[in-house]
Design an enzyme around this catalytic site. Structure first.
Site, PDB file in Angstrom:
ATOM      1  N   PRO A   1       0.788  -1.229   0.000  1.00  0.00           N
ATOM      2  CA  PRO A   1       0.000   0.000   0.000  1.00  0.00           C
ATOM      3  C   PRO A   1       0.823   1.284   0.000  1.00  0.00           C
ATOM      4  CG  PRO A   1      -0.136  -1.109   2.121  1.00  0.00           C
ATOM      5  CD  PRO A   1       0.516  -2.067   1.171  1.00  0.00           C
ATOM      6  N   ASN A   2       0.333   2.230  -0.760  1.00  0.00           N
ATOM      7  CA  ASN A   2       0.897   3.592  -0.881  1.00  0.00           C
ATOM      8  C   ASN A   2       2.181   3.657  -1.690  1.00  0.00           C
ATOM      9  OD1 ASN A   2      -1.119   5.000   0.700  1.00  0.00           O
ATOM     10  ND2 ASN A   2      -0.284   3.887   2.467  1.00  0.00           N
TER      11      ASN A   2
ATOM     12  N   ARG B   1       5.235  10.826  -2.444  1.00  0.00           N
ATOM     13  CA  ARG B   1       4.959  10.523  -1.048  1.00  0.00           C
ATOM     14  C   ARG B   1       6.226  10.676  -0.200  1.00  0.00           C
ATOM     15  NH1 ARG B   1       4.783   4.447   1.278  1.00  0.00           N
ATOM     16  NH2 ARG B   1       4.059   4.995   3.358  1.00  0.00           N
TER      17      ARG B   1
ATOM     18  N   TYR C   1      11.332   8.438   1.256  1.00  0.00           N
ATOM     19  CA  TYR C   1      11.257   7.365   0.251  1.00  0.00           C
ATOM     20  C   TYR C   1      11.906   7.709  -1.093  1.00  0.00           C
ATOM     21  CZ  TYR C   1       7.971   5.520   3.667  1.00  0.00           C
ATOM     22  OH  TYR C   1       7.408   5.058   4.820  1.00  0.00           O
TER      23      TYR C   1
ATOM     24  N   ASN D   1       7.845  -5.744  -0.940  1.00  0.00           N
ATOM     25  CA  ASN D   1       7.810  -4.624  -0.005  1.00  0.00           C
ATOM     26  C   ASN D   1       6.357  -4.512   0.426  1.00  0.00           C
ATOM     27  OD1 ASN D   1       7.791  -2.283   1.431  1.00  0.00           O
ATOM     28  ND2 ASN D   1       8.915  -1.054  -0.068  1.00  0.00           N
TER      29      ASN D   1
ATOM     30  N   ALA E   1       3.131  -0.789   4.822  1.00  0.00           N
ATOM     31  CA  ALA E   1       2.590  -0.778   6.190  1.00  0.00           C
ATOM     32  C   ALA E   1       2.119  -2.171   6.655  1.00  0.00           C
ATOM     33  CB  ALA E   1       1.449   0.221   6.290  1.00  0.00           C
TER      34      ALA E   1
ATOM     35  N   HIS F   1       4.100  -4.584   9.114  1.00  0.00           N
ATOM     36  CA  HIS F   1       4.086  -4.505  10.574  1.00  0.00           C
ATOM     37  C   HIS F   1       2.822  -5.086  11.193  1.00  0.00           C
ATOM     38  CE1 HIS F   1       7.330  -1.900   9.429  1.00  0.00           C
ATOM     39  NE2 HIS F   1       6.502  -1.059   8.835  1.00  0.00           N
TER      40      HIS F   1
ATOM     41  N   ASP G   1       1.428 -15.633   6.710  1.00  0.00           N
ATOM     42  CA  ASP G   1       1.019 -17.026   6.534  1.00  0.00           C
ATOM     43  C   ASP G   1       1.064 -17.431   5.059  1.00  0.00           C
ATOM     44  OD1 ASP G   1       0.660 -17.230   9.234  1.00  0.00           O
ATOM     45  OD2 ASP G   1      -1.529 -17.268   9.189  1.00  0.00           O
TER      46      ASP G   1
ATOM     47  N   GLU H   1      12.602  -9.651   1.379  1.00  0.00           N
ATOM     48  CA  GLU H   1      11.850  -8.501   1.881  1.00  0.00           C
ATOM     49  C   GLU H   1      12.663  -7.242   1.594  1.00  0.00           C
ATOM     50  OE1 GLU H   1      11.895  -8.241   6.168  1.00  0.00           O
ATOM     51  OE2 GLU H   1      10.091  -7.015   6.198  1.00  0.00           O
TER      52      GLU H   1
ATOM     53  N   HIS I   1      12.679  -2.875   1.910  1.00  0.00           N
ATOM     54  CA  HIS I   1      12.115  -1.579   2.327  1.00  0.00           C
ATOM     55  C   HIS I   1      13.037  -0.489   1.837  1.00  0.00           C
ATOM     56  CE1 HIS I   1       9.217  -3.554   4.837  1.00  0.00           C
ATOM     57  NE2 HIS I   1      10.196  -4.327   5.283  1.00  0.00           N
ATOM     58  N   LEU I   2      12.456   0.567   1.323  1.00  0.00           N
ATOM     59  CA  LEU I   2      13.269   1.701   0.864  1.00  0.00           C
ATOM     60  C   LEU I   2      13.987   2.345   2.047  1.00  0.00           C
ATOM     61  CD1 LEU I   2      10.252   2.643  -1.163  1.00  0.00           C
ATOM     62  CD2 LEU I   2      12.447   2.660  -2.317  1.00  0.00           C
ATOM     63  N   SER I   3      13.245   2.564   3.116  1.00  0.00           N
ATOM     64  CA  SER I   3      13.825   3.217   4.296  1.00  0.00           C
ATOM     65  C   SER I   3      14.377   2.158   5.250  1.00  0.00           C
ATOM     66  CB  SER I   3      12.746   4.043   5.004  1.00  0.00           C
ATOM     67  OG  SER I   3      11.716   3.190   5.488  1.00  0.00           O
TER      68      SER I   3
ATOM     69  N   ARG J   1      13.573   4.062  12.453  1.00  0.00           N
ATOM     70  CA  ARG J   1      12.359   4.884  12.449  1.00  0.00           C
ATOM     71  C   ARG J   1      11.514   4.624  13.704  1.00  0.00           C
ATOM     72  NH1 ARG J   1       9.548   4.620   6.820  1.00  0.00           N
ATOM     73  NH2 ARG J   1       8.505   6.433   7.731  1.00  0.00           N
TER      74      ARG J   1
ATOM     75  N   ARG K   1       7.573   0.443  13.571  1.00  0.00           N
ATOM     76  CA  ARG K   1       8.100  -0.112  12.311  1.00  0.00           C
ATOM     77  C   ARG K   1       9.218  -1.136  12.549  1.00  0.00           C
ATOM     78  NH1 ARG K   1       5.793   3.405   8.375  1.00  0.00           N
ATOM     79  NH2 ARG K   1       5.555   5.471   9.252  1.00  0.00           N
TER      80      ARG K   1
END
Ligand code: DQA
Length: 146
Positions: free
Chosen positions: A12-13, A20, A25, A76, A79, A82, A89, A100, A102-104, A109, A113
């Protein structure tokens, strides 16, 4: 010999990348990232399928599908990383490597997170490299499934 297929899932996002929180990001759009992934995939002899959704169930459906069609997954979860036991599952269905991304750097953070449901079931995690993390993940998967 047919090329192996890899799936990249953006949660999402992430469709808003570039607009954003660019300080967190970066300014690269999701479209640019996807084009680079497809180009790199070609060089590595892989077919890269890409999926973005803002909906948890749609991501679960796609992971279930990938368990039949793809040799590896880059994800990725944004949100949902978390919060989503359902995605965690579903990832357990996959036989191939799961990276996995993540950009950040989520560990630098907010405390909420720091917990990743995905990390517990992923083969490896890359975070804090910005969009380069996706390309690093694709190169790593190419080596893993050789
Ligand atoms: C993110 C980190 C998550 O905590 C956040 O909710 C995102 C993006 C990242 O790529 O850094 O949406 O997954």
């Amino acid at each position: 010999m047919a090329s192996k297929k890899i799936l990249v899932i953006h949660g999402p996002n992430l469709n808003m990348l570039g607009k954003r929180e660019p300080d967190v990001y970066g300014t690269t759009s999701l479209d640019d990232i996807n084009k680079r992934l497809a180009g790199l995939g070609k060089k590595l002899g892989l077919i890269v399928d890409i999926f973005q959704s803002n909906h948890e169930g749609a991501i679960v459906d796609k992971i279930q599908e990938a368990s039949q069609k793809h040799e590896g997954l880059i994800i990725n979860c944004a949100a949902y990383t978390h919060t989503s036991i359902a995605i965690r599952d579903a990832l357990l269905l996959l036989k191939g490597p799961v990276i996995e991304v993540h950009l950040s750097n989520i560990y630098k953070r907010e405390p909420f997170r720091h917990k990743s449901m995905v990390a517990e079931v992923a083969t490896a995690t890359l975070c804090g490299f910005g969009h380069s993390g996706y390309y690093m993940a694709l190169e790593a998967i190419a080596r893993m499934i050789k």
